[in-house]
Design a protein around this motif. Structure first.
Motif, PDB file in Angstrom:
ATOM      1  N   THR A 279       0.628 -12.303   6.318  1.00  0.00           N
ATOM      2  CA  THR A 279       0.288 -11.082   7.042  1.00  0.00           C
ATOM      3  C   THR A 279       1.501 -10.184   7.235  1.00  0.00           C
ATOM      4  O   THR A 279       1.380  -8.964   7.201  1.00  0.00           O
ATOM      5  CB  THR A 279      -0.331 -11.439   8.410  1.00  0.00           C
ATOM      6  OG1 THR A 279      -1.442 -12.296   8.193  1.00  0.00           O
ATOM      7  CG2 THR A 279      -0.797 -10.196   9.143  1.00  0.00           C
TER       8      THR A 279
ATOM      9  N   HIS B 215       3.849  -9.604   5.186  1.00  0.00           N
ATOM     10  CA  HIS B 215       4.032  -8.791   3.976  1.00  0.00           C
ATOM     11  C   HIS B 215       3.091  -7.588   3.989  1.00  0.00           C
ATOM     12  O   HIS B 215       3.470  -6.478   3.625  1.00  0.00           O
ATOM     13  CB  HIS B 215       3.782  -9.638   2.725  1.00  0.00           C
ATOM     14  CG  HIS B 215       4.721 -10.790   2.582  1.00  0.00           C
ATOM     15  ND1 HIS B 215       4.276 -12.087   2.559  1.00  0.00           N
ATOM     16  CD2 HIS B 215       6.073 -10.848   2.486  1.00  0.00           C
ATOM     17  CE1 HIS B 215       5.313 -12.903   2.423  1.00  0.00           C
ATOM     18  NE2 HIS B 215       6.420 -12.166   2.391  1.00  0.00           N
ATOM     19  N   VAL B 216       1.861  -7.854   4.402  1.00  0.00           N
ATOM     20  CA  VAL B 216       0.864  -6.775   4.451  1.00  0.00           C
ATOM     21  C   VAL B 216       1.247  -5.752   5.514  1.00  0.00           C
ATOM     22  O   VAL B 216       1.116  -4.549   5.294  1.00  0.00           O
ATOM     23  CB  VAL B 216      -0.543  -7.362   4.705  1.00  0.00           C
ATOM     24  CG1 VAL B 216      -1.564  -6.262   4.896  1.00  0.00           C
ATOM     25  CG2 VAL B 216      -0.943  -8.267   3.553  1.00  0.00           C
ATOM     26  N   ARG B 217       1.753  -6.218   6.646  1.00  0.00           N
ATOM     27  CA  ARG B 217       2.179  -5.291   7.703  1.00  0.00           C
ATOM     28  C   ARG B 217       3.325  -4.404   7.235  1.00  0.00           C
ATOM     29  O   ARG B 217       3.355  -3.208   7.523  1.00  0.00           O
ATOM     30  CB  ARG B 217       2.586  -6.054   8.951  1.00  0.00           C
ATOM     31  CG  ARG B 217       1.412  -6.596   9.710  1.00  0.00           C
ATOM     32  CD  ARG B 217       1.838  -7.202  11.026  1.00  0.00           C
ATOM     33  NE  ARG B 217       0.669  -7.725  11.696  1.00  0.00           N
ATOM     34  CZ  ARG B 217       0.665  -8.784  12.472  1.00  0.00           C
ATOM     35  NH1 ARG B 217       1.784  -9.435  12.696  1.00  0.00           N
ATOM     36  NH2 ARG B 217      -0.443  -9.197  13.034  1.00  0.00           N
TER      37      ARG B 217
ATOM     38  N   ALA C 267       1.913  -1.859   4.847  1.00  0.00           N
ATOM     39  CA  ALA C 267       1.126  -0.852   5.572  1.00  0.00           C
ATOM     40  C   ALA C 267       2.042   0.151   6.254  1.00  0.00           C
ATOM     41  O   ALA C 267       1.796   1.361   6.217  1.00  0.00           O
ATOM     42  CB  ALA C 267       0.218  -1.524   6.591  1.00  0.00           C
ATOM     43  N   GLY C 268       3.111  -0.337   6.867  1.00  0.00           N
ATOM     44  CA  GLY C 268       4.056   0.563   7.517  1.00  0.00           C
ATOM     45  C   GLY C 268       4.739   1.484   6.526  1.00  0.00           C
ATOM     46  O   GLY C 268       4.938   2.673   6.783  1.00  0.00           O
TER      47      GLY C 268
ATOM     48  N   SER D  42      -3.144   1.701   7.771  1.00  0.00           N
ATOM     49  CA  SER D  42      -3.393   0.541   8.627  1.00  0.00           C
ATOM     50  C   SER D  42      -3.329  -0.747   7.809  1.00  0.00           C
ATOM     51  O   SER D  42      -3.459  -0.735   6.581  1.00  0.00           O
ATOM     52  CB  SER D  42      -4.764   0.655   9.294  1.00  0.00           C
ATOM     53  OG  SER D  42      -5.784   0.464   8.344  1.00  0.00           O
ATOM     54  N   VAL D  43      -3.143  -1.847   8.509  1.00  0.00           N
ATOM     55  CA  VAL D  43      -3.114  -3.166   7.867  1.00  0.00           C
ATOM     56  C   VAL D  43      -4.456  -3.440   7.186  1.00  0.00           C
ATOM     57  O   VAL D  43      -4.513  -3.963   6.075  1.00  0.00           O
ATOM     58  CB  VAL D  43      -2.785  -4.257   8.911  1.00  0.00           C
ATOM     59  CG1 VAL D  43      -2.916  -5.645   8.313  1.00  0.00           C
ATOM     60  CG2 VAL D  43      -1.384  -4.051   9.463  1.00  0.00           C
ATOM     61  N   ARG D  44      -5.520  -3.049   7.851  1.00  0.00           N
ATOM     62  CA  ARG D  44      -6.870  -3.245   7.283  1.00  0.00           C
ATOM     63  C   ARG D  44      -7.015  -2.531   5.942  1.00  0.00           C
ATOM     64  O   ARG D  44      -7.625  -3.052   5.014  1.00  0.00           O
ATOM     65  CB  ARG D  44      -7.901  -2.720   8.285  1.00  0.00           C
ATOM     66  CG  ARG D  44      -9.313  -2.757   7.774  1.00  0.00           C
ATOM     67  CD  ARG D  44     -10.081  -3.853   8.462  1.00  0.00           C
ATOM     68  NE  ARG D  44     -11.478  -3.759   8.099  1.00  0.00           N
ATOM     69  CZ  ARG D  44     -12.055  -4.632   7.287  1.00  0.00           C
ATOM     70  NH1 ARG D  44     -11.376  -5.608   6.785  1.00  0.00           N
ATOM     71  NH2 ARG D  44     -13.326  -4.517   6.993  1.00  0.00           N
ATOM     72  N   THR D  45      -6.437  -1.332   5.829  1.00  0.00           N
ATOM     73  CA  THR D  45      -6.514  -0.583   4.577  1.00  0.00           C
ATOM     74  C   THR D  45      -5.798  -1.336   3.458  1.00  0.00           C
ATOM     75  O   THR D  45      -6.299  -1.410   2.334  1.00  0.00           O
ATOM     76  CB  THR D  45      -5.890   0.816   4.755  1.00  0.00           C
ATOM     77  OG1 THR D  45      -6.639   1.513   5.749  1.00  0.00           O
ATOM     78  CG2 THR D  45      -5.909   1.605   3.470  1.00  0.00           C
ATOM     79  N   VAL D  46      -4.632  -1.897   3.753  1.00  0.00           N
ATOM     80  CA  VAL D  46      -3.903  -2.657   2.728  1.00  0.00           C
ATOM     81  C   VAL D  46      -4.703  -3.875   2.289  1.00  0.00           C
ATOM     82  O   VAL D  46      -4.769  -4.190   1.096  1.00  0.00           O
ATOM     83  CB  VAL D  46      -2.499  -3.056   3.230  1.00  0.00           C
ATOM     84  CG1 VAL D  46      -1.791  -3.953   2.222  1.00  0.00           C
ATOM     85  CG2 VAL D  46      -1.658  -1.824   3.506  1.00  0.00           C
ATOM     86  N   TRP D  47      -5.358  -4.558   3.228  1.00  0.00           N
ATOM     87  CA  TRP D  47      -6.197  -5.700   2.853  1.00  0.00           C
ATOM     88  C   TRP D  47      -7.349  -5.244   1.947  1.00  0.00           C
ATOM     89  O   TRP D  47      -7.713  -5.942   0.993  1.00  0.00           O
ATOM     90  CB  TRP D  47      -6.744  -6.414   4.083  1.00  0.00           C
ATOM     91  CG  TRP D  47      -5.757  -7.307   4.766  1.00  0.00           C
ATOM     92  CD1 TRP D  47      -5.276  -7.176   6.026  1.00  0.00           C
ATOM     93  CD2 TRP D  47      -5.108  -8.476   4.230  1.00  0.00           C
ATOM     94  NE1 TRP D  47      -4.375  -8.166   6.318  1.00  0.00           N
ATOM     95  CE2 TRP D  47      -4.258  -8.992   5.233  1.00  0.00           C
ATOM     96  CE3 TRP D  47      -5.168  -9.132   3.003  1.00  0.00           C
ATOM     97  CZ2 TRP D  47      -3.478 -10.134   5.036  1.00  0.00           C
ATOM     98  CZ3 TRP D  47      -4.394 -10.271   2.822  1.00  0.00           C
ATOM     99  CH2 TRP D  47      -3.567 -10.754   3.823  1.00  0.00           C
TER     100      TRP D  47
END
Length: 124
Positions: free
Chosen positions: A15, A17-19, A22-23, A28-33
């Motif tokens: 997570t 890495h995804v955060r 996203a930053g 948002s983190v949800r968008t990257v997922w």
């Protein structure tokens, strides 16, 4: 996305890495997922990055005249058509709201021309 996919295929994606991604992308983190889910299915394509739209001095001045009413300013731009910013592309209402919020967060002041009805100033 390609680096995240490499980590994902190696089983090392976390997570954090995804955060970080996203930053960096301003989403948002949800968008990257969601992007990762699409990329796993073979849909790797360039994605529009948010944050490209800002209100220039003319748009900001008119927004102040409207008392900060972003929706009304957006309707005016829709009616104007040819005078829309960004090379003729009208930004969405959500994008305009986001741009105003970001500029306010950065310290820009929106001087409303009229007081809100029923608003009590705590300093008085």
């Amino acid at each position: 996305m390609r680096r995240l996919l490499v980590l994902d295929e190696a089983g090392e994606l976390e997570t954090v890495h995804v955060r970080i991604a996203a930053g960096a992308a301003g989403v948002s983190v949800r968008t990257v997922w969601r992007w990762l889910a699409r990329a796993r299915g073979g849909h790797v394509e360039p994605v529009y990055r948010r944050g490209g739209f800002t209100l220039d001095e003319v748009l900001w001045a008119r927004l102040e005249q409207l008392g900060g009413n972003v929706a009304e300013r957006h309707r005016e731009l829709e009616r104007a058509g040819d005078d829309a910013p960004r090379e003729g592309r009208l930004p969405s209402l959500a994008m305009m709201h986001r741009a105003v919020r970001e500029q306010l967060r950065e310290g820009r002041v929106l001087k409303a021309t009229s007081a809100r009805r029923g608003h009590v100033d705590p300093d008085r």
